[in-house]
Structures are given as structure tokens and as C-alpha cells.
Design an enzyme around this catalytic site. Structure first.
Site, PDB file in Angstrom:
ATOM      1  N   CYS A 340      -4.012  -5.982  -6.155  1.00 39.88           N
ATOM      2  CA  CYS A 340      -3.730  -6.791  -6.283  1.00 39.88           C
ATOM      3  C   CYS A 340      -3.920  -8.682  -7.112  1.00 39.88           C
ATOM      4  O   CYS A 340      -2.704  -8.428  -8.007  1.00 39.88           O
ATOM      5  CB  CYS A 340      -4.357  -7.458  -4.405  1.00 39.88           C
ATOM      6  N   HIS A 427      -5.497  -2.158  -1.826  1.00 38.85           N
ATOM      7  CA  HIS A 427      -6.415  -2.153  -1.373  1.00 38.85           C
ATOM      8  C   HIS A 427      -7.704  -0.542  -1.255  1.00 38.85           C
ATOM      9  O   HIS A 427      -6.612  -0.245  -0.386  1.00 38.85           O
ATOM     10  CB  HIS A 427      -6.917  -3.361  -0.622  1.00 38.85           C
TER      11      HIS A 427
END
Length: 575
Positions: A340, A427
Site C-alpha cells: 500500500c 493488505h
């Protein structure tokens, strides 16, 4: 309403662990139980589907704190936004992004902390009422300490919630830090009488040693506060898995014998650091958190994790010289994974024209991947599935950044790959055993292990449930949560009488009966107050002295014995 508030003397005292354990233990007994936290302040969050509450499977998603997601798993129910209606994600020391019922809702800062959250309190309490209408018992987790008297006026998470729902409250203290008895007694002493009346007892957490040596302290605490200690949880080092609190980052170290080092850069605004939990379970990997070039110099694998502030954390990275160390790591042919925000740092331009993260509108990344990041006000929440490295994969996305890949990279889990440099927007992908095995084989040339992350998570939840069952008075706590505090008191008193072969105290015998309602909001406390005075001062109306009675040791109160406002109140401990 049936419920229980688990408060703590400090942050990281064990509130999340106790809440999780109670959810699992109550669920085992067939209770339809749900976790709840009115406001969580954390950059560790999860994406959940809203179909279970809306009844419409339209792919809609929401964001909640990771701890409440895990607690829902412990309770064996589907996680939903009402379990964590307000999530504050710190973007700086004085500013937090607000997530309300799973979706972005502006910001709150330190200068408008009280006024800026009033609407959040209304929404949070409405969410609690909604859950309470659908579940048998709500186990609510507090935040920080209920004795933060400077913030009491605007509190809707600790005693503000307890007052709203009439919740009996249990205070958890971490004995490993030292001073636990003072912290528990002081927490109670600082509360207003109406808040004190809701404090029903205590739980000691992280004890190691001879319980016999602790017993006199427990008895003194119970005598001084006229509230029971519901049990003592032992120190258990294996509970680090899924930990939400950044204070527990170092818990992921491997046992002796690990042969490979994984260095995870400890960014100031690190988020979703539980992404590396699965790596910490691998027996030959030593997962360490790095904050200097020396920490990554000998790493076999470097991970740049997620962050709530990509641009400012990239500046921090450069100020530490970590950018040079990471580029050198890649130059030597060693693998690098960015997740991310960490992935966004690996690219070229990072643009933020709308000021989503702050005042800086454009910076250059590390240039290790041919990608561009553009921040937009719309947050992307997804539960993606796909494949990579020849295996199926899944994860969750929480980000404002939009990625544009150039010709020099290939797609990898919503991100990009070039050689041994990997970047993903997903994630949680390493929690998939197949994907983790394939990734470690591609990067460290090691065969997949037999470690199962989902099984390890379930074992942890069972372990926490076992600890609660074994070391806490679960019958009394369940009675308390179900509004049967009176019966819980009598059962506890009778158990002690049998164990010590003594007759029940007249105070306990007179206080409650099997069929009588419990004292106001607590299982065994006096009305409103904490401590009785000794050496001349008699308690009146719940603990405050009448007419300026002296406390033990001779100290007398002035002006009638009590103050009002600010947390130290009439009816509290007399100083």
C-alpha cells in the site's frame, strides 16, 4: 440492555485481550454476543462486507478497527460497522481522519477535540443501541483510561458509554508495568460518584510469579474499594498475533534458530502492520522492525509497510538515510516488498493535488518501480481476489492513492513487480498460506512451510478464551453482563466462604439476595463512593466524609470535604 464495559488503567493494559476472551468464552456457552468499541484510534483497520446488515449482496464495504474484526471472529459472528462506529486514523500528532460507520467523515483535531466529536457520540451510542437490540450481550471495550478526567466532559467511549447504557464496568490493569494497585485504586478515586457506581470490579493482566505473593494485594484492593477482583490473567507471550496496538510491534520476534532476517521499516505512521504477522509465524524467519540503515543492511528481505501518511513518512525515510539503504539492498539483488503506502513510495511521482494527506502536493518516490500514484478524496475499500505467482490470492484494500503502471513493470496483486521488487495494494495477502509460500519461494528460495495462518489465528482465539475460562470468574462476569449482578455477588461470596471455611460477612449478606436487584450498576460496590475513612471520619452517602471527617493518617479535608468538577467529586475519596 445487557452488556459489560471492559475499561483499563492505561492504553495496552489488556482491554482488547479481555474483550476478545470474553467474546469467545461467552460464545462457547451459547450466548449470542457481539463486540463493540465506540471509538477506536488506530491505523490498523479491516474492510468488511455490509451485506450481513443490509441484506443486500451488492459488494458494498466498510472499514472498522482490526481489533473489533478479530473480536467478532472470537464471538463467531460477522463483523459489521456498528461494532466500531467511530474509527480515528491519526494523520499527524494533532490531526486524525474520521471514519464514521465505515466511511470517511472528515477530520478532527486537537483544538476542537470536544466540540468536533459531539455528533460522533450520538452516532456511536445509536450503533450500540442497535447492536443491543440484536444480540444477547454486548462486550464493549473502552479506550485509554476512564480516569482521563481532562477529557471526561466529551467522553462517549468509557464512562460516557457506561452511563448511556447503564453498563457495569470492569477495570483491567497491567501488572507487568508495575504500580497496578495504585493505578486501579486511583482510577476509581478520580471518577465522579455516578461513574464510580458503575465500576463493578477489576482484572489483573500479565501476571507472572507466585500467585500467593499477590493475594494480600488483591485482598487489600477489594477491602479498600469494596469491589471484587474477578481474576488474574497470566503472562502469555504468544498473544502477539493480530495485535492492533503499535506498542506491541516488537512481539513478532522469532524463537532462537531463525536463519533469515526480515526487516520491516518502522514508519512513524505505520498502518496495518499486522500484514507481516504471517511472516512472524514462519519458524526460520526473524521479523524485526527497522528504523535505521544499519537495521536493514543485513536483511534478507525488506518490507515497506502501509502508512497513513505516505508523503510525510517518505520524507522521514529520507531523513534517516533509509532510502539509500533500501536502494542498496535492491542493488545487491535482495528482495523488497512494499505494501500500500510502502508500495507507493517505491514508484516515481506521488501527487496529492487535493491535499488528502497534507499541504505537499507532489514528491518523487524512490524510483524502484515504474508506477505513478495520484491521491484522490475518494477512499477505495475493496475485498479483492485473484492470483499471483501461480496461486490464488486475496486481501483487502484501503487507500486514497490510484496507481498507474508504466511499461517497465508487470502487475502483482493490484500493484507492480520488477525483478525482486514487489509492490501490492492488497493488505492481508500474506495471510494466505499458498501465496505466502509462493512469495517466499520466489524471494528467498525456500520451500513452502506447513504453517497455517488461519489455524494459528483460531488457536490464539481459543487460547485467549481458555485463559479467561480458567483464570477469571466467568460465571460472575456473565451474570454481571446479563444484569444479574446480585446473584453474581452471592455466588462469589459463597465460593469464598467455602474456600476459606468462614462465614459470610454481614455486609455481603445484607447487600444483595438471590432474587433482589443488584446495587446501582455494580456487583458489590457501595453507592457511588470508593473508600471509607478510618480514624474518625465516617462515610456518608457513598464515601465522602460528613462535615469534613479526617482520612486515615490525620489529613483533614477543607471546606466540607469535597470538590466538584474536573473529575474529583463529592462522594469520592477524601484527601
Amino acid at each position: 440492555m445487557s452488556g459489560l464495559l471492559v475499561a483499563g488503567t492505561t492504553s495496552d493494559a489488556g482491554k482488547s485481550v479481555v474483550t476478545t476472551g470474553l467474546c469467545r468464552a461467552f460464545a462457547r456457552r451459547g450466548v449470542k454476543v457481539a463486540p463493540y468499541k465506540a471509538q477506536n484510534m488506530s491505523n490498523n483497520s479491516m474492510v468488511v462486507s455490509t451485506s450481513s446488515t443490509t441484506g443486500v449482496d451488492d459488494g458494498a464495504t466498510a472499514e472498522i478497527g482490526r481489533a473489533q474484526w478479530v473480536q467478532a471472529r472470537a464471538a463467531q459472528v460477522t463483523p459489521e460497522p456498528a461494532m466500531n462506529p467511530v474509527l480515528l486514523k491519526p494523520g499527524s500528532d494533532r490531526r486524525s481522519h474520521v471514519v464514521l460507520m465505515g466511511h470517511p467523515a472528515g477530520e478532527v483535531s486537537s483544538h476542537d477535540w470536544e466540540a468536533g466529536r459531539r455528533h460522533l457520540a450520538t452516532a456511536a451510542h445509536a450503533a450500540y443501541d442497535d447492536l443491543a437490540s440484536r444480540f444477547d450481550v454486548i462486550v464493549a471495550e473502552g479506550a485509554g483510561s476512564p480516569a482521563e478526567i481532562n477529557l471526561r466532559a466529551g467522553d462517549y467511549v468509557n464512562m460516557g458509554l457506561a452511563r448511556h447504557a447503564g453498563l457495569p464496568t470492569v477495570v483491567v490493569g497491567d501488572i507487568d508495568r508495575g504500580g497496578v494497585f495504585a493505578a486501579m485504586y486511583g482510577t476509581l478515586a478520580l471518577l465522579e460518584p455516578e461513574d464510580q457506581a458503575l465500576i463493578s470490579g477489576f482484572v489483573i493482566n500479565k501476571f507472572r510469579g507466585d500467585l500467593g505473593l499477590l493475594k494480600p494485594g488483591l485482598e487489600s484492593l477489594e477491602s479498600l474499594t469494596e469491589r471484587p477482583v474477578f481474576g488474574v490473567l497470566p503472562w502469555e507471550p504468544s498473544l502477539w498475533l493480530d495485535s492492533e496496538d503499535a506498542l506491541d510491534l516488537d512481539g513478532r520476534r522469532a524463537e532462537a534458530g531463525a536463519t533469515r532476517k526480515v526487516a520491516v521499516v518502522r514508519l512513524p505512521r505505520i498502518s496495518n502492520f499486522t500484514d507481516v504477522d504471517a511472516l512472524g509465524l514462519e519458524p526460520d524467519l526473524d521479523v524485526v522492525f527497522a528504523s535505521s540503515p544499519a537495521d536493514v543492511a543485513d536483511a534478507d528481505l525488506v518490507v515497506l509497510p502501509g502508512t497513513r501518511s505516505t508523503i510525510s513518512d517518505l520524507a522521514w525515510l529520507r531523513s534517516r538515510g533509509l532510502d539509500v539503504a533500501i536502494v542498496e539492498h535492491v542493488r545487491r539483488g535482495r528482495p523488497l516488498l512494499g505494501i500500500c503506502g510502502g508500495f507507493q513510495m517505491l514508484g516515481g511521482v506521488i501527487a496529492d493535488p487535493d491535499g488528502v494527506e497534507g499541504s505537499v502536493t507532489e514528491v518523487e518516490g524512490l524510483g524502484l518501480l515504474d508506477v505513478r500514484t495520484d491521491f484522490t478524496p475518494i477512499k477505495n475499500l475493496r475485498l479483492p481476489t485473484g492470483s499471483a505467482l501461480g496461486v490464488e490470492a486475496s486481501g483487502y484494500e484501503i487507500h486514497h492513492g490510484r496507481i498507474t503502471r508504466g511499461d517497465g513493470v508487470t502487475e502483482f496483486l493490484g500493484g507492480a513487480r520488477a525483478g525482486q521488487v514487489f509492490g501490492t495494494m492488497w493488505h492481508g495477502s500474506l495471510e494466505g498460506d499458498a501465496l505466502r509460500g509462493a512469495f517466499l519461494e520466489a524471494t528467498l528460495d525456500r520451500a513452502p512451510s506447513e504453517v497455517s495462518f488461519p489455524a494459528a489465528r483460531e488457536r490464539r482465539l481459543d487460547l485467549i478464551g481458555d485463559l479467561v475460562e480458567e483464570h477469571l470468574d466467568l460465571d460472575a462476569l456473565l451474570d454481571l453482563a446479563q444484569g444479574n449482578a446480585g446473584r453474581a455477588d452471592v455466588v462469589r461470596d459463597e465460593r469464598r466462604r467455602v474456600e476459606t471455611n468462614t462465614v459470610p460477612s454481614s455486609a455481603a449478606a445484607d447487600r444483595v439476595g438471590l432474587d433482589t436487584p443488584p446495587p446501582s450498576g455494580s456487583g458489590g460496590s457501595t453507592s457511588g463512593g470508593v473508600g471509607s475513612t478510618s480514624g474518625g471520619g465516617s462515610t456518608s452517602g457513598g464515601g465522602s466524609t460528613s462535615g469534613g471527617g479526617s482520612t486515615s493518617g490525620g489529613g483533614s479535608t477543607s471546606g466540607g470535604g469535597s470538590t466538584s468538577g474536573g473529575g474529583s467529586t463529592s462522594g469520592g475519596i477524601i484527601r
